[in-house]
Design a protein around this motif. Structure first.
Motif, PDB file in Angstrom:
ATOM      1  N   ARG A 145      42.362  20.488   1.647  1.00 55.21           N
ATOM      2  CA  ARG A 145      42.009  20.650   0.235  1.00 55.21           C
ATOM      3  C   ARG A 145      42.804  19.666  -0.630  1.00 55.21           C
ATOM      4  N   ARG A 146      44.072  19.462  -0.272  1.00 53.15           N
ATOM      5  CA  ARG A 146      44.902  18.550  -1.054  1.00 53.15           C
ATOM      6  C   ARG A 146      44.382  17.119  -0.986  1.00 53.15           C
ATOM      7  N   TRP A 147      43.706  16.762   0.110  1.00 52.70           N
ATOM      8  CA  TRP A 147      43.107  15.420   0.172  1.00 52.70           C
ATOM      9  C   TRP A 147      42.140  15.209  -0.986  1.00 52.70           C
ATOM     10  N   TRP A 148      41.575  16.314  -1.464  1.00 53.38           N
ATOM     11  CA  TRP A 148      40.590  16.256  -2.540  1.00 53.38           C
ATOM     12  C   TRP A 148      41.176  16.668  -3.885  1.00 53.38           C
ATOM     13  N   GLY A 149      42.486  16.824  -3.942  1.00 52.02           N
ATOM     14  CA  GLY A 149      43.132  17.157  -5.206  1.00 52.02           C
ATOM     15  C   GLY A 149      43.144  18.623  -5.542  1.00 52.02           C
ATOM     16  N   VAL A 150      42.822  19.489  -4.571  1.00 53.24           N
ATOM     17  CA  VAL A 150      42.822  20.935  -4.795  1.00 53.24           C
ATOM     18  C   VAL A 150      44.135  21.496  -4.261  1.00 53.24           C
ATOM     19  N   GLU A 151      44.955  22.012  -5.136  1.00 56.27           N
ATOM     20  CA  GLU A 151      46.256  22.531  -4.738  1.00 56.27           C
ATOM     21  C   GLU A 151      46.159  24.005  -4.338  1.00 56.27           C
ATOM     22  N   VAL A 152      47.103  24.431  -3.526  1.00 61.56           N
ATOM     23  CA  VAL A 152      47.211  25.840  -3.152  1.00 61.56           C
ATOM     24  C   VAL A 152      47.326  26.675  -4.425  1.00 61.56           C
ATOM     25  N   GLY A 153      46.542  27.735  -4.517  1.00 60.24           N
ATOM     26  CA  GLY A 153      46.606  28.612  -5.675  1.00 60.24           C
ATOM     27  C   GLY A 153      45.548  28.342  -6.720  1.00 60.24           C
ATOM     28  N   GLU A 154      44.908  27.164  -6.663  1.00 59.32           N
ATOM     29  CA  GLU A 154      43.809  26.917  -7.595  1.00 59.32           C
ATOM     30  C   GLU A 154      42.603  27.769  -7.200  1.00 59.32           C
ATOM     31  N   LYS A 237      36.278  20.153  -8.253  1.00 58.51           N
ATOM     32  CA  LYS A 237      36.675  18.875  -7.665  1.00 58.51           C
ATOM     33  C   LYS A 237      35.902  18.543  -6.394  1.00 58.51           C
ATOM     34  N   VAL A 238      35.493  19.544  -5.639  1.00 61.01           N
ATOM     35  CA  VAL A 238      34.829  19.295  -4.365  1.00 61.01           C
ATOM     36  C   VAL A 238      34.083  20.542  -3.935  1.00 61.01           C
ATOM     37  N   VAL A 239      32.997  20.363  -3.208  1.00 61.83           N
ATOM     38  CA  VAL A 239      32.311  21.446  -2.511  1.00 61.83           C
ATOM     39  C   VAL A 239      32.529  21.217  -1.022  1.00 61.83           C
ATOM     40  N   CYS A 240      33.075  22.204  -0.329  1.00 60.71           N
ATOM     41  CA  CYS A 240      33.373  22.095   1.097  1.00 60.71           C
ATOM     42  C   CYS A 240      32.403  22.957   1.885  1.00 60.71           C
ATOM     43  N   THR A 241      31.739  22.372   2.879  1.00 60.45           N
ATOM     44  CA  THR A 241      30.765  23.098   3.690  1.00 60.45           C
ATOM     45  C   THR A 241      31.281  23.259   5.105  1.00 60.45           C
ATOM     46  N   THR A 242      30.801  24.294   5.764  1.00 68.47           N
ATOM     47  CA  THR A 242      31.293  24.608   7.103  1.00 68.47           C
ATOM     48  C   THR A 242      30.229  25.375   7.869  1.00 68.47           C
ATOM     49  N   VAL A 260      29.919  16.842  -7.860  1.00 70.26           N
ATOM     50  CA  VAL A 260      31.180  16.472  -7.225  1.00 70.26           C
ATOM     51  C   VAL A 260      30.900  16.071  -5.778  1.00 70.26           C
ATOM     52  N   PRO A 261      31.869  15.433  -5.098  1.00 66.91           N
ATOM     53  CA  PRO A 261      31.676  15.097  -3.689  1.00 66.91           C
ATOM     54  C   PRO A 261      31.525  16.353  -2.826  1.00 66.91           C
ATOM     55  N   VAL A 262      30.880  16.175  -1.685  1.00 70.99           N
ATOM     56  CA  VAL A 262      30.693  17.250  -0.716  1.00 70.99           C
ATOM     57  C   VAL A 262      31.431  16.865   0.560  1.00 70.99           C
ATOM     58  N   ALA A 263      32.327  17.721   1.026  1.00 70.05           N
ATOM     59  CA  ALA A 263      33.133  17.451   2.217  1.00 70.05           C
ATOM     60  C   ALA A 263      32.781  18.456   3.294  1.00 70.05           C
ATOM     61  N   ASN A 264      32.394  17.966   4.453  1.00 65.57           N
ATOM     62  CA  ASN A 264      32.028  18.863   5.542  1.00 65.57           C
ATOM     63  C   ASN A 264      33.244  19.186   6.413  1.00 65.57           C
ATOM     64  N   GLU A 265      33.205  20.362   7.010  1.00 64.41           N
ATOM     65  CA  GLU A 265      34.278  20.845   7.874  1.00 64.41           C
ATOM     66  C   GLU A 265      33.706  21.133   9.244  1.00 64.41           C
ATOM     67  N   PHE A 266      34.529  20.970  10.265  1.00 63.08           N
ATOM     68  CA  PHE A 266      34.109  21.216  11.643  1.00 63.08           C
ATOM     69  C   PHE A 266      35.109  22.160  12.290  1.00 63.08           C
ATOM     70  N   GLY A 267      34.594  23.208  12.925  1.00 61.21           N
ATOM     71  CA  GLY A 267      35.473  24.153  13.603  1.00 61.21           C
ATOM     72  C   GLY A 267      34.659  25.191  14.339  1.00 61.21           C
ATOM     73  N   SER A 268      35.343  26.171  14.897  1.00 62.58           N
ATOM     74  CA  SER A 268      34.683  27.262  15.605  1.00 62.58           C
ATOM     75  C   SER A 268      35.585  28.476  15.566  1.00 62.58           C
ATOM     76  N   ARG A 269      34.996  29.641  15.798  1.00 66.04           N
ATOM     77  CA  ARG A 269      35.788  30.868  15.767  1.00 66.04           C
ATOM     78  C   ARG A 269      36.836  30.867  16.873  1.00 66.04           C
ATOM     79  N   ASP A 270      36.461  30.400  18.065  1.00 63.82           N
ATOM     80  CA  ASP A 270      37.367  30.517  19.206  1.00 63.82           C
ATOM     81  C   ASP A 270      38.493  29.485  19.168  1.00 63.82           C
ATOM     82  N   ILE A 271      38.162  28.232  18.823  1.00 62.26           N
ATOM     83  CA  ILE A 271      39.193  27.202  18.743  1.00 62.26           C
ATOM     84  C   ILE A 271      39.850  27.174  17.371  1.00 62.26           C
TER      85      ILE A 271
END
Length: 463
Positions: A145-154, A237-242, A260-271
Motif C-alpha cells: 500500500r505504501r508503494w501507492w502512498g497509502v499509509e497504515v491507518g488511512e 489514491k489507488v484501487v487494489c484488486t485481488t 485512480v490507478p488500479v493495482a492487481n494483487e496475486f496470492g492464495s489462501r494456502d500460500i
C-alpha cells in the motif's frame, strides 16, 4: 465513523496486533529495509529463512521429516542454500489434505488456526496457519500500500465476502474493522439497491484505497457508470484488486470510474499474500516470505522467460509448512529488475482463473465465492463444481470422499438456499471425477445466467 489515521497507525493497530500475538509491525519494519537489498542479498536472506523452516519442519512435522531425511538433507548440520530445495520432491493439495495431521505443528508459538479454502480447482483444503504467516500477509500488504502512498491507518474500503447473518463474533469483527479504519462492503450481495448503497458509503467514507475481488469491483464500477455516479474522490489514491485475474478492460473500466490507478494483487489462501503491482507497472514477489520456482510439466525449472507452474515455499509457514507446493497457477518470471530499485523478484505474467458471478432469482448479483463458502464448509467433499443453469436452478457436482453421507447433501441445499433464495432448486450429482473445461482449466463455479447488458462490461472472457 472513522478515526485519525495517526491514532490508528501509531496506537490502535499495533495494540491490536500485539494482543493477537502477531509480530506484524516488527515484520513490516524488516520488509521496509529488506526490499532495498540487492537481489543476491535477498536470496541469501531467503536461504537463511529456508534453513530455519526446514529445521522446524524436521523437528515438528513427521511427514516432512521423512522427506528431508530421504533427500539426504541435514538442516541441523549446515546452512541451507536455495538449490537444496531441488533435492526435495514437490507437494500438492492432495498431499496437504491427506497428511495434514502429520504436517501441522499444533504447538507452534502463538498457536495455529484452522482455515478452509475451495481453491481455484474446486478441491477443498483444510489447513492451519500460525501467527508468523498472518503477520507476513498483513505486513506485506501494508508495504505494498505504501508503494501507492497509502499509509497504515488511512481509511480503506473492502468489497469482500460477508456472512448472511452476523453472529456475535462477526459483530466484534465489524467493530474492530471500523476502529482500524476499514469499511467492509458485502461482495456476496450485489443487488442494484445494495450497489447504490455501496456507492453512497464509499463517497461518504472518503477512503484512500478500495480493495476487493477484481470482478466485484468491476461490477460496482459498471453500476456506477450506468448510474452516472461520480466516484472520483479527492482522498482516493489507488484501487487494489485481488482473488482472480484482472482483465485489461476491467482495469480500464475501474480506472475510468474511480479516476485512480488500479493495482492487481496475486496470492492464495494456502500460500498467502504473494505479490503486488507497483506504480511502475511491475508485479513484485514478497521475496522475504516466499521462494518461487517456475516448473515445467516434468517438474524441472523452466528456462528464463518461459511460462510454467508456480511452485512455492512459504518461508513463514512453520505452523503447517508448505514446502515446494504446487499451486496450479501458471506464471512467468521476468529477468527485469524492479524499476524503482528494489531487489525483489519480478513476476512478468500471471495466468489465473476466472471467477463467475451467480445471480439470485430477484436479480441480486453475487460473487461466486458466496457459493464456494457454502461448499467448502461441508465435510465429505473431495472435489466440487457448481453450474447455475437458471436463477432458480443450480447443479452441484460432487466427488465424495469417505466422510460423505446423505446428510451432507441436505447441508448443501440449506446453505445454497440461504445464499440464493428459498425457491432455489438444487440438483446434486455424485461423480467419480469432474472433467476439466475444454481449455484444460478446472472452474469451480460456472453460471449460464446472463447479467444485465449494462453490467456485462464488468466480466471477463470465457476461461
Amino acid at each position: 465513523m472513522s478515526l485519525p489515521a495517526r491514532l490508528v497507525s501509531d496506537a490502535l493497530f499495533p495494540l491490536h496486533e500485539r494482543l493477537m500475538g502477531r509480530p506484524t509491525f516488527t515484520y513490516l519494519d524488516e520488509l521496509e529495509r529488506s526490499q532495498w537489498l540487492p537481489r543476491d542479498e535477498i536470496e541469501s536472506l531467503q536461504a537463511r529463512k529456508l534453513g530455519s523452516l526446514l529445521r522446524t519442519a524436521h523437528a515438528h512435522s513427521p511427514w516432512f521429516a521423512q522427506r528431508i531425511d530421504e533427500a539426504g538433507l541435514d538442516p541441523h548440520g549446515r546452512e541451507m542454500a536455495l538449490v537444496d530445495l531441488l533435492k526435495l520432491p514437490t507437494m500438492d493439495k492432495a498431499d496437504a489434505r491427506a497428511h495434514r495431521d502429520e504436517i501441522v505443528w499444533r504447538d507452534a508459538p502463538g498457536g495455529v488456526f484452522p482455515y478452509n479454502t475451495g481453491g481455484s480447482s474446486g478441491v477443498p483444503l483444510s489447513f492451519y496457519f500460525g501467527r508468523a504467516r498472518q503477520a507476513s500477509d498483513a505486513a506485506g500488504r501494508m508495504r505494498a500500500r505504501r508503494w501507492w502512498g497509502v499509509e497504515v491507518g488511512e481509511r480503506e474500503v473492502y468489497l469482500w465476502g460477508a456472512p448472511v447473518e452476523l453472529n456475535k463474533t462477526d459483530v466484534v469483527k465489524v467493530v474492530r474493522d471500523r476502529l482500524l479504519n476499514q469499511l467492509v462492503l458485502n461482495a456476496f450481495n450485489m443487488s442494484e439497491a445494495a450497489m447504490d448503497g455501496y456507492l453512497d458509503a464509499i463517497r461518504a467514507y472518503r477512503p484512500a484505497c478500495v480493495y476487493g475481488y477484481a470482478s466485484s469491483i468491476a461490477l460496482l464500477a459498471a453500476h456506477a457508470q450506468d448510474r452516472g455516479a461520480d466516484m472520483r474522490l479527492p482522498t482516493l489514491k489507488v484501487v487494489c484488486t485481488t482473488g482472480e485475474p484482472l482483465f485489461e478492460h476491467q482495469r480500464e473500466l475501474i480506472g475510468s470510474v474511480f479516476g485512480v490507478p488500479v493495482a492487481n494483487e496475486f496470492g492464495s489462501r494456502d500460500i498467502g499474500f504473494t505479490a503486488h503491482e507497483t506504480p511502475e507497472g511491475q508485479m513484485l514477489l514478497i521475496s522475504e516470505s516466499i521462494v518461487l520456482e517456475v516448473l515445467d510439466a516434468q517438474g524441472q525449472p523452466v528456462a528464463s522467460g518461459e511460462t510454467g507452474e508456480a511452485v512455492m515455499t512459504g518461508l513463514c509457514s512453520e505452523g503447517q509448512p508448505f514446502i515446494r507446493y504446487r499451486t496450479g497457477d501458471v506464471l512467468r518470471l521476468s529477468a527485469e529488475a524492479c524499476r524503482a530499485g528494489r531487489g525483489l523478484h519480478v513476476i512478468d505474467q500471471v495466468a489465473g482463473r476466472q471467477t463467475d458471478f451467480v445471480v439470485r432469482s430477484d436479480g441480486t448479483v453475487m460473487h461466486a465465492l458466496a457459493v464456494i463458502y457454502v461448499l467448502r464448509a461441508v465435510d465429505g467433499i473431495k472435489q466440487f463444481k457448481c453450474i447455475q443453469h437458471a436463477p432458480d436452478v443450480i447443479e452441484v457436482q460432487v466427488v465424495p470422499d469417505r466422510a460423505w453421507s446423505p446428510e451432507r447433501e441436505a447441508q448443501i441445499v440449506t446453505g445454497l438456499r440461504a445464499r440464493l433464495g428459498a425457491d432455489l432448486r438444487v440438483e446434486c450429482r455424485l461423480l467419480d471425477e469432474i472433467p476439466p473445461e475444454a481449455s484444460g482449466k478446472h472452474r469451480y463455479v460456472v453460471s449460464h445466467v446472463a447479467l444485465a447488458p449494462r453490467l456485462q462490461s464488468a466480466t471477463g472472457g470465457t476461461a
